[in-house]
Each structure stands twice: as structure tokens, then as C-alpha cells.
Design an enzyme around this catalytic site. Structure first.
Site, PDB file in Angstrom:
ATOM      1  N   SER A   6      48.037  54.874  71.705  1.00 21.24           N
ATOM      2  CA  SER A   6      48.801  53.511  71.266  1.00 21.24           C
ATOM      3  C   SER A   6      48.821  52.662  72.323  1.00 21.24           C
ATOM      4  O   SER A   6      48.659  52.876  73.516  1.00 21.24           O
ATOM      5  CB  SER A   6      50.114  53.725  70.408  1.00 21.24           C
ATOM      6  OG  SER A   6      50.598  52.469  69.944  1.00 21.24           O
ATOM      7  N   LEU A   7      49.624  51.560  72.176  1.00 25.22           N
ATOM      8  CA  LEU A   7      50.170  50.425  73.044  1.00 25.22           C
ATOM      9  C   LEU A   7      51.670  50.266  73.002  1.00 25.22           C
ATOM     10  O   LEU A   7      52.258  50.305  72.080  1.00 25.22           O
ATOM     11  CB  LEU A   7      49.223  49.238  73.019  1.00 25.22           C
ATOM     12  CG  LEU A   7      47.977  49.011  73.375  1.00 25.22           C
ATOM     13  CD1 LEU A   7      47.412  47.685  72.966  1.00 25.22           C
ATOM     14  CD2 LEU A   7      47.667  49.320  74.874  1.00 25.22           C
ATOM     15  N   LYS A  30      45.404  41.482  67.571  1.00 28.90           N
ATOM     16  CA  LYS A  30      45.552  43.006  67.306  1.00 28.90           C
ATOM     17  C   LYS A  30      45.234  43.102  65.936  1.00 28.90           C
ATOM     18  O   LYS A  30      46.157  42.939  64.917  1.00 28.90           O
ATOM     19  CB  LYS A  30      47.144  43.389  67.660  1.00 28.90           C
ATOM     20  CG  LYS A  30      47.130  44.766  67.429  1.00 28.90           C
ATOM     21  CD  LYS A  30      48.715  45.368  68.111  1.00 28.90           C
ATOM     22  CE  LYS A  30      48.866  46.778  68.015  1.00 28.90           C
ATOM     23  NZ  LYS A  30      48.701  47.443  66.579  1.00 28.90           N
ATOM     24  N   ARG A  51      40.625  57.559  64.813  1.00 28.09           N
ATOM     25  CA  ARG A  51      41.474  57.720  66.017  1.00 28.09           C
ATOM     26  C   ARG A  51      42.482  59.070  65.799  1.00 28.09           C
ATOM     27  O   ARG A  51      42.645  59.715  66.782  1.00 28.09           O
ATOM     28  CB  ARG A  51      42.585  56.492  66.093  1.00 28.09           C
ATOM     29  CG  ARG A  51      43.707  56.822  67.082  1.00 28.09           C
ATOM     30  CD  ARG A  51      44.592  55.584  67.199  1.00 28.09           C
ATOM     31  NE  ARG A  51      45.652  55.508  68.142  1.00 28.09           N
ATOM     32  CZ  ARG A  51      46.790  56.058  67.537  1.00 28.09           C
ATOM     33  NH1 ARG A  51      47.133  55.997  66.419  1.00 28.09           N
ATOM     34  NH2 ARG A  51      47.806  56.161  68.409  1.00 28.09           N
ATOM     35  N   GLU A  85      37.982  48.226  65.719  1.00 32.67           N
ATOM     36  CA  GLU A  85      38.713  48.276  64.331  1.00 32.67           C
ATOM     37  C   GLU A  85      37.990  48.135  63.192  1.00 32.67           C
ATOM     38  O   GLU A  85      37.081  47.236  63.284  1.00 32.67           O
ATOM     39  CB  GLU A  85      39.876  47.184  64.435  1.00 32.67           C
ATOM     40  CG  GLU A  85      40.935  47.382  63.758  1.00 32.67           C
ATOM     41  CD  GLU A  85      42.004  48.478  64.448  1.00 32.67           C
ATOM     42  OE1 GLU A  85      43.149  48.783  63.627  1.00 32.67           O
ATOM     43  OE2 GLU A  85      41.803  48.788  65.369  1.00 32.67           O
ATOM     44  N   LYS A 221      54.503  41.739  69.572  1.00 34.76           N
ATOM     45  CA  LYS A 221      54.457  41.772  67.931  1.00 34.76           C
ATOM     46  C   LYS A 221      55.597  40.834  67.788  1.00 34.76           C
ATOM     47  O   LYS A 221      56.513  40.553  68.225  1.00 34.76           O
ATOM     48  CB  LYS A 221      55.025  42.998  67.641  1.00 34.76           C
ATOM     49  CG  LYS A 221      54.174  44.438  68.217  1.00 34.76           C
ATOM     50  CD  LYS A 221      53.082  44.794  67.194  1.00 34.76           C
ATOM     51  CE  LYS A 221      53.829  45.398  66.046  1.00 34.76           C
ATOM     52  NZ  LYS A 221      52.695  46.036  65.190  1.00 34.76           N
TER      53      LYS A 221
END
Length: 254
Positions: A6-7, A30, A51, A85, A221
Site C-alpha cells: 500500500s501507500l 489515485k 494485488r 488499476e 486523501k
């Protein structure tokens, strides 16, 4: 062939600036979908996987052959591994979900790639957007993404962020972040934030990783939406030791 971690998350421009450490960055949407990895050998697509838990995913090779925009052959020798993605655009999801059968596009994307019937992939209009080249590129993320475009991939919309005081100040950075969110909305991309990665790939790798996330990038975010709800009850449970624990029960909100 490689961990798909993840980030680290953040909610402020100051955290992005601290992360940048006066280095060049690549900012990108994102996308809110399902992370996948594609492997090509001498230009032929040979495998695709999700993933999963970051170390083990699911084989979706036959599924991705039904995507609307994945090239099955590319003009590239050797091994070429591209991460990206799988998504359903807002416009396509609205068309598919006229009857309100599905909750959101991300869940539908994930569910479609987990069923055996690969024909659903095309019917549900899944698409793939590349956002990183794991093998077969060079040390410059911007160049790698541009090469992926030339090879026939749709690439996540991205922007170069120079290591200048003008670009890396809170006001200008926030303005650019707001633009990315607005752009995603206008173009119909399901967005879950803004990713910032170092343009210098080797420098990013040198920072290492935790068990949860790589340190070569950070995800901005937007603050979570807040909705009013109602406390409808409190459940009391008694454990083996006699300890009484209350659990609040709220009226569900989306």
C-alpha cells in the site's frame, strides 16, 4: 514477482512537502478500483494477477484479455511488467447500474474479476490504467509512463511536480490537488485521492518499505465525508472474566 504494498496516507499539503524533501515528484489520480499487474514476455501478454494481500494475488490472465483497452501484444523485447488499476468509469457504471443493483464501481470491479465467467468483464466495461513500470523501464517515472502510452496502454492521468519553492508550497500544492479532484470528476474517473511518487525511481527504492507500504510514494486523501446519524441502542456483553463491554449501535449511513 514483486510485493504490491500500500501507500502511506496523509491529509495535508505540509505532509506532502515534507515527504518530497525537495525532490521531483509525479502526481497522479489515485484510482478507486482493483490493483493489478501485467507481465509481457517479448511483447506478448503472458500473465495478469490481482494485488491480493500484497504478496499473493489471483490469476486473472483470461479476464484481462476481455478488457476494453489492454494490448495483448506490445512492441517491447524482454520482460515488461506494468502495474495499474482495473476500474469502471463513472459513465459506464451509471449505464450498467441503471436499476441500482450495485453499490459502487469498485466493488463491481472486484467482483467481476473474481468470477469464473470472463465474459462479464467486457459486459461490465472494465478498463486498465497503468501507473507504474516494475521491469522494462528506466530510472525516470515520467519517461516510463510516457513510454507506456506509446506502447498502447491507457495511463493514469499524471502531472510533473518540479522541486521548486513555487510548486512545493502549501497554497499552490493545494490548488493543484483540488484541480486533480475536479479533473477526475469531470472525466469520470473514480478517485480515491492523489498519489505523489518520486520521479527518481532508484531514490524512491532506496527509502525501502515497511510491512504495510513502500516509502517511495504518499497518498493524499481528502478528509472523510461526515454525516449525521442516530444512536439507536447500546448492546452490553459480558466476557468470561465478568467484564461488561458496551457497543454503540447506530442507524446506518452511506
Amino acid at each position: 514477482s514483486h510485493p504490491m504494498l500500500s501507500l502511506e496516507k496523509c491529509h495535508s499539503t505540509e505532509e506532502v512537502i515534507e515527504f518530497a524533501n525537495n525532490k521531483e515528484l509525479i502526481a497522479s489520480i489515485k484510482l478507486d478500483g482493483l490493483t493489478c499487474s501485467l507481465t509481457y514476455k517479448d511483447g506478448i501478454l503472458v500473465s495478469a494477477e490481482t494485488r491480493g494481500n500484497g504478496y499473493v494475488g489471483s490469476d486473472i490472465t483470461e479476464h484481462v484479455k476481455q478488457f476494453r483497452n489492454i494490448p495483448l501484444k506490445i512492441n517491447k523485447e524482454g520482460t515488461y511488467i506494468v502495474d495499474g488499476e482495473a476500474i469502471i468509469t463513472d459513465e459506464d457504471f451509471a449505464e450498467i447500474n441503471k436499476d441500482g443493483e450495485y453499490k459502487n464501481s469498485r466493488n463491481l470491479t472486484s467482483g467481476t474479476l473474481s468470477v469464473l465467467d470472463t465474459s462479464l468483464v467486457s459486459k461490465r466495461r472494465l478498463k486498465f490504467f497503468a501507473w507504474d513500470i516494475i521491469e522494462g523501464g528506466n530510472n525516470n517515472l515520467k519517461d516510463n509512463l510516457n513510454e507506456a502510452k506509446e506502447l498502447g496502454f491507457d495511463v493514469v492521468p499524471f502531472w510533473f511536480v518540479p522541486n521548486s519553492s513555487n510548486a512545493l508550497n502549501p497554497k499552490n500544492l493545494q490548488s493543484n490537488i483540488d484541480y486533480v479532484f475536479d479533473y477526475a470528476k469531470e472525466e469520470g474517473y473514480p478517485i480515491d485521492g492523489v498519489v505523489f511518487k518520486f520521479n527518481d525511481i532508484e531514490y524512491g527504492k532506496s527509502l525501502g518499505a515497511t510491512s504495510h507500504h513502500f516509502k517511495n510514494g504518499i497518498a493524499y486523501k481528502a478528509k472523510d465525508d461526515v454525516y449525521e446519524t442516530e444512536l439507536v441502542d447500546i448492546d452490553w456483553t459480558v466476557g468470561k472474566s465478568g467484564q461488561i463491554t458496551p457497543t454503540a449501535v447506530f442507524k446506518p449511513v452511506e
